[in-house]
Design a protein around this motif. Structure first.
Motif, PDB file in Angstrom:
ATOM      1  N   LEU A 179     -13.877 -67.150  41.468  1.00 41.78           N
ATOM      2  CA  LEU A 179     -13.847 -66.107  40.453  1.00 41.78           C
ATOM      3  C   LEU A 179     -13.926 -64.738  41.117  1.00 41.78           C
ATOM      4  N   GLU A 180     -13.174 -63.808  40.573  1.00 40.48           N
ATOM      5  CA  GLU A 180     -13.143 -62.449  41.099  1.00 40.48           C
ATOM      6  C   GLU A 180     -13.388 -61.472  39.966  1.00 40.48           C
ATOM      7  N   ARG A 181     -13.965 -60.324  40.277  1.00 41.74           N
ATOM      8  CA  ARG A 181     -14.221 -59.309  39.266  1.00 41.74           C
ATOM      9  C   ARG A 181     -13.404 -58.047  39.558  1.00 41.74           C
ATOM     10  N   ILE A 182     -12.873 -57.478  38.476  1.00 43.20           N
ATOM     11  CA  ILE A 182     -12.121 -56.227  38.549  1.00 43.20           C
ATOM     12  C   ILE A 182     -12.765 -55.248  37.583  1.00 43.20           C
ATOM     13  N   ALA A 183     -12.961 -54.015  38.010  1.00 42.11           N
ATOM     14  CA  ALA A 183     -13.486 -52.973  37.133  1.00 42.11           C
ATOM     15  C   ALA A 183     -12.331 -52.152  36.574  1.00 42.11           C
ATOM     16  N   LEU A 184     -12.369 -51.908  35.270  1.00 47.44           N
ATOM     17  CA  LEU A 184     -11.375 -51.072  34.600  1.00 47.44           C
ATOM     18  C   LEU A 184     -12.055 -49.808  34.099  1.00 47.44           C
ATOM     19  N   ILE A 185     -11.554 -48.662  34.535  1.00 42.71           N
ATOM     20  CA  ILE A 185     -12.093 -47.388  34.076  1.00 42.71           C
ATOM     21  C   ILE A 185     -10.990 -46.601  33.392  1.00 42.71           C
ATOM     22  N   SER A 186     -11.376 -45.613  32.580  1.00 42.32           N
ATOM     23  CA  SER A 186     -10.360 -44.783  31.931  1.00 42.32           C
ATOM     24  C   SER A 186     -10.974 -43.511  31.372  1.00 42.32           C
ATOM     25  N   ASP A 187     -10.102 -42.558  31.056  1.00 44.83           N
ATOM     26  CA  ASP A 187     -10.463 -41.343  30.335  1.00 44.83           C
ATOM     27  C   ASP A 187     -11.660 -40.636  30.974  1.00 44.83           C
ATOM     28  N   VAL A 188     -11.533 -40.347  32.249  1.00 48.02           N
ATOM     29  CA  VAL A 188     -12.579 -39.607  32.958  1.00 48.02           C
ATOM     30  C   VAL A 188     -12.546 -38.134  32.548  1.00 48.02           C
ATOM     31  N   HIS A 189     -11.369 -37.589  32.326  1.00 52.74           N
ATOM     32  CA  HIS A 189     -11.198 -36.233  31.795  1.00 52.74           C
ATOM     33  C   HIS A 189     -11.992 -35.178  32.568  1.00 52.74           C
ATOM     34  N   GLY A 190     -11.865 -35.212  33.883  1.00 52.63           N
ATOM     35  CA  GLY A 190     -12.463 -34.159  34.694  1.00 52.63           C
ATOM     36  C   GLY A 190     -13.965 -34.185  34.797  1.00 52.63           C
ATOM     37  N   ASN A 191     -14.600 -35.244  34.319  1.00 51.09           N
ATOM     38  CA  ASN A 191     -16.062 -35.355  34.367  1.00 51.09           C
ATOM     39  C   ASN A 191     -16.458 -36.092  35.645  1.00 51.09           C
ATOM     40  N   LEU A 192     -16.557 -35.358  36.731  1.00 48.20           N
ATOM     41  CA  LEU A 192     -16.840 -35.959  38.034  1.00 48.20           C
ATOM     42  C   LEU A 192     -18.240 -36.570  38.080  1.00 48.20           C
TER      43      LEU A 192
ATOM     44  N   THR B  92      -5.457 -61.435  22.665  1.00 48.44           N
ATOM     45  CA  THR B  92      -6.675 -60.618  22.756  1.00 48.44           C
ATOM     46  C   THR B  92      -6.314 -59.168  23.057  1.00 48.44           C
ATOM     47  N   VAL B  93      -6.963 -58.260  22.344  1.00 46.75           N
ATOM     48  CA  VAL B  93      -6.846 -56.826  22.610  1.00 46.75           C
ATOM     49  C   VAL B  93      -8.243 -56.288  22.885  1.00 46.75           C
ATOM     50  N   PHE B  94      -8.346 -55.439  23.894  1.00 43.23           N
ATOM     51  CA  PHE B  94      -9.617 -54.757  24.119  1.00 43.23           C
ATOM     52  C   PHE B  94      -9.356 -53.322  24.540  1.00 43.23           C
ATOM     53  N   ASN B  95     -10.331 -52.467  24.251  1.00 41.18           N
ATOM     54  CA  ASN B  95     -10.270 -51.071  24.641  1.00 41.18           C
ATOM     55  C   ASN B  95     -11.409 -50.788  25.608  1.00 41.18           C
ATOM     56  N   THR B  96     -11.108 -50.098  26.677  1.00 38.36           N
ATOM     57  CA  THR B  96     -12.092 -49.857  27.730  1.00 38.36           C
ATOM     58  C   THR B  96     -13.152 -48.832  27.357  1.00 38.36           C
ATOM     59  N   GLY B  97     -12.889 -48.013  26.317  1.00 38.94           N
ATOM     60  CA  GLY B  97     -13.760 -46.865  26.096  1.00 38.94           C
ATOM     61  C   GLY B  97     -13.464 -45.786  27.120  1.00 38.94           C
ATOM     62  N   SER B  98     -14.415 -44.895  27.347  1.00 39.77           N
ATOM     63  CA  SER B  98     -14.181 -43.736  28.207  1.00 39.77           C
ATOM     64  C   SER B  98     -15.334 -43.527  29.181  1.00 39.77           C
ATOM     65  N   VAL B  99     -14.991 -43.182  30.407  1.00 40.01           N
ATOM     66  CA  VAL B  99     -16.008 -42.835  31.394  1.00 40.01           C
ATOM     67  C   VAL B  99     -16.534 -41.425  31.154  1.00 40.01           C
ATOM     68  N   GLY B 100     -15.653 -40.466  30.940  1.00 41.44           N
ATOM     69  CA  GLY B 100     -16.070 -39.073  30.928  1.00 41.44           C
ATOM     70  C   GLY B 100     -16.228 -38.422  29.583  1.00 41.44           C
ATOM     71  N   ASN B 101     -15.827 -39.120  28.485  1.00 44.19           N
ATOM     72  CA  ASN B 101     -15.813 -38.458  27.177  1.00 44.19           C
ATOM     73  C   ASN B 101     -15.913 -39.508  26.074  1.00 44.19           C
ATOM     74  N   CYS B 102     -16.881 -40.421  26.206  1.00 48.92           N
ATOM     75  CA  CYS B 102     -16.968 -41.538  25.271  1.00 48.92           C
ATOM     76  C   CYS B 102     -17.488 -41.063  23.919  1.00 48.92           C
ATOM     77  N   MET B 103     -16.935 -41.654  22.857  1.00 43.69           N
ATOM     78  CA  MET B 103     -17.304 -41.283  21.505  1.00 43.69           C
ATOM     79  C   MET B 103     -18.358 -42.232  20.935  1.00 43.69           C
ATOM     80  N   SER B 104     -19.031 -41.788  19.888  1.00 41.65           N
ATOM     81  CA  SER B 104     -20.184 -42.453  19.285  1.00 41.65           C
ATOM     82  C   SER B 104     -21.333 -42.457  20.291  1.00 41.65           C
ATOM     83  N   ASP B 105     -21.506 -43.524  21.050  1.00 41.99           N
ATOM     84  CA  ASP B 105     -22.467 -43.494  22.154  1.00 41.99           C
ATOM     85  C   ASP B 105     -21.796 -42.774  23.321  1.00 41.99           C
TER      86      ASP B 105
END
Length: 261
Positions: A3-16, A174-187
């Motif tokens: 088994l291998e793991r892959i990390a998926l990130i998205s929507d950093v939007h300049g938030n270093l 299956t559909v999934f959404n990653t959410g956001s690293v730099g500008n997540c909504m709700s939480d």
């Protein structure tokens, strides 16, 4: 079977600040493969730094809507913030961002996964978590944007809306959404996804999707944006602190649910 793991990130939007916290968490878990689903620039103060870091740390980088329109050399802005974010990202990074692939397909544990930023047709069409059945089914289609050389996927992962969610149908799609690293909504806590399975295998095997929230120093990010006199810094601070879109500020509203904005 390995088994291998892959990390998926998205929507950093300049938030270093948020990106560095997420990358540290990924590294602490021993995950070495990172796929980025786009939107490196805009909203936050360090699009250039985010882009350059992702160039070195992410194995796969995918085009986002901000990555397409913000650096467009044919596009002129009368908006101060847009001009600022474009200049801060830089021309070279802008060319790199606009050259990124639309989607990425791969096999994991006997399932074909397709990743893209927003929809199966364009980075500029949004599919929200409360979509209808037609939008759900449409996400699995082959289009001019995704290409027609591969079979349609069993799993679609996308980003864009800053809303992490998971959905399946009776066909096991299956559909999934990653959410956001730099500008997540709700939480507003940065979030990313871990995929767990047997990579590049067409044989069924254990498979998992996990969301991870990573606390970070929000006030340090806001302080940096303030120190460089980024336009719309108050709106940026509002989104990072509350998880609600800046449009609520214009109406002096106290939202209870982020779609309101």
């Amino acid at each position: 079977m390995t088994l291998e793991r892959i990390a998926l990130i998205s929507d950093v939007h300049g938030n270093l600040t948020a990106l560095e916290a997420v990358l540290a968490d990924i590294e602490a878990r021993g995950i070495t493969r990172i796929f980025n689903l786009g939107d490196y620039v805009g909203k936050g103060p360090r699009g250039r730094e985010v882009t350059e870091l992702c160039k070195t740390r992410c194995e796969v980088n995918i085009l986002g809507n901000w990555d397409d329109f913000l650096p467009d050399p044919e596009r002129e802005y009368d908006n101060e913030a847009m001009r600022w974010w474009k200049e801060q990202a830089g021309e070279e990074n802008g060319r790199w961002l606009r050259s990124l692939p639309f989607s990425h397909d791969f096999l994991i544990s006997g399932r074909r996964v397709r990743l893209f930023h927003a929809s199966e047709e364009t980075v500029h069409r949004r599919v929200r978590f409360d979509h209808d059945e037609g939008e759900f089914v449409g996400l699995f289609r082959n289009t001019d944007a995704t290409g027609f050389d591969s079979p349609e996927p069993d799993i679609v992962g996308y980003a864009d809306t800053h809303d992490p969610y998971y959905e399946t149908d009776r066909g096991r799609r299956t559909v999934f959404n990653t959410g956001s690293v730099g500008n997540c909504m709700s939480d507003p806590t940065p979030v990313y996804v871990i995929l767990d399975g047997v990579m590049d295998s067409d044989q069924e095997a254990p498979f998992g999707i996990q969301w991870v929230r990573v606390p970070y120093d929000t006030e340090a990010e806001i302080a940096y944006a303030t120190s460089v006199e980024m336009p719309e810094v108050d709106a940026y601070a509002y989104e990072l602190r509350t998880g609600f879109y800046r449009a609520n500020l214009k109406h002096d509203e106290q939202p209870t649910y982020h779609r309101k904005g």
